[in-house]
Scaffold this active site. Structure first.
Site, short mmCIF file in Angstrom:
data_model
loop_
_atom_site.label_atom_id
_atom_site.label_comp_id
_atom_site.label_asym_id
_atom_site.label_seq_id
_atom_site.Cartn_x
_atom_site.Cartn_y
_atom_site.Cartn_z
N ASN A 113 52.11 41.79 39.39
CA ASN A 113 52.75 43.05 39.58
C ASN A 113 53.67 43.16 40.78
O ASN A 113 53.72 43.93 41.67
CB ASN A 113 51.28 43.83 40.17
CG ASN A 113 50.75 43.57 41.37
OD1 ASN A 113 51.16 42.26 41.71
ND2 ASN A 113 49.84 44.17 41.80
N HIS A 116 52.93 42.14 46.60
CA HIS A 116 51.79 42.44 47.53
C HIS A 116 52.29 43.07 48.74
O HIS A 116 53.27 42.61 49.34
CB HIS A 116 50.98 41.09 47.90
CG HIS A 116 50.05 41.18 48.82
ND1 HIS A 116 48.75 41.56 48.60
CD2 HIS A 116 50.07 41.05 50.14
CE1 HIS A 116 48.20 41.94 49.85
NE2 HIS A 116 48.73 41.43 50.69
P1 CMP Z 1 47.49 42.56 45.57
O1 CMP Z 1 48.04 43.59 46.45
O2 CMP Z 1 48.33 41.04 45.68
O3 CMP Z 1 45.89 42.18 45.88
C1 CMP Z 1 44.87 41.54 44.87
C2 CMP Z 1 45.66 41.56 43.59
O4 CMP Z 1 44.76 41.13 42.49
C3 CMP Z 1 46.49 42.65 43.30
O5 CMP Z 1 47.37 42.75 43.93
C4 CMP Z 1 46.34 42.31 41.79
O6 CMP Z 1 47.54 41.88 41.39
C5 CMP Z 1 45.33 41.46 41.53
N1 CMP Z 1 44.34 42.24 40.46
C6 CMP Z 1 44.06 42.10 39.24
N2 CMP Z 1 42.91 42.77 38.81
C7 CMP Z 1 42.78 43.55 39.65
C8 CMP Z 1 41.89 44.67 39.87
N3 CMP Z 1 40.97 45.03 38.73
N4 CMP Z 1 41.79 45.16 40.75
C9 CMP Z 1 42.78 45.05 41.83
N5 CMP Z 1 43.40 44.06 41.97
C10 CMP Z 1 43.39 43.33 40.67
#
Ligand code: CMP
Length: 138
Positions: A113, A116
């Site tokens: 994604n 962060h």
């Molecule tokens: P980030 O903001 O880096 O924090 C945790 C990461 O976990 C999030 O972005 C997503 O890339 C990943 N992730 C994968 N599945 C989930 C989910 N169901 N809910 C939240 N984060 C998720």
């Protein structure tokens, strides 16, 4: 209030060579890069950084993804930097991210994604300390 927050440009966005385009979103919206470095996280570092998610079902995939290539970690500074960064990023799941946000434009999936960002001022302080010494932040 002037704040600092931690931003990570994740391996998918670094691989796509859109680091500059993402930083431009921050700089064009009142955030300043106060510290920056490109690093390749070890599994141990990725696990430690995302410790808060250790019991979640996606933890293993998240760690594997974050060590799949280099990332760019940054301290962003500006008025309401924590919230502003999160608004610019868009929703965690790019399918739910508003048009014009970083994740809507550059992310592929909830794991890949693109970015962060710290979710609170307290977490921002801890996350900044995780990656940067005080003397590396200007
Ligand atoms: P980030 O903001 O880096 O924090 C945790 C990461 O976990 C999030 O972005 C997503 O890339 C990943 N992730 C994968 N599945 C989930 C989910 N169901 N809910 C939240 N984060 C998720």
């Amino acid at each position: 209030m002037k704040e600092q927050t931690l931003s990570i440009i994740k391996p998918d966005a670094v691989r796509k060579n859109v680091t500059g385009k993402i930083i431009d979103r921050f700089e064009s919206n009142g955030l300043r890069v106060a510290a920056s470095k490109k690093i390749h996280l070890s599994e141990c570092e990725a696990k430690a950084f995302y410790q808060v998610h250790a019991s979640r079902p996606f933890f293993k995939d998240l760690v594997q993804f974050m060590v799949s290539g280099p990332v760019v970690v940054m301290v962003l500074e500006g008025e309401n930097a924590v919230l502003k960064n999160r608004d610019l990023m868009g929703a965690t799941n790019p399918k739910e991210a508003k048009a014009g946000t970083i994740r809507a434009d550059f992310a592929e999936s909830i794991d890949a994604n693109a970015v962060h960002g710290s979710d609170s001022l307290e977490n921002a302080k801890n996350e900044i300390e995780f990656f940067f010494a005080k003397k590396e932040i200007f």
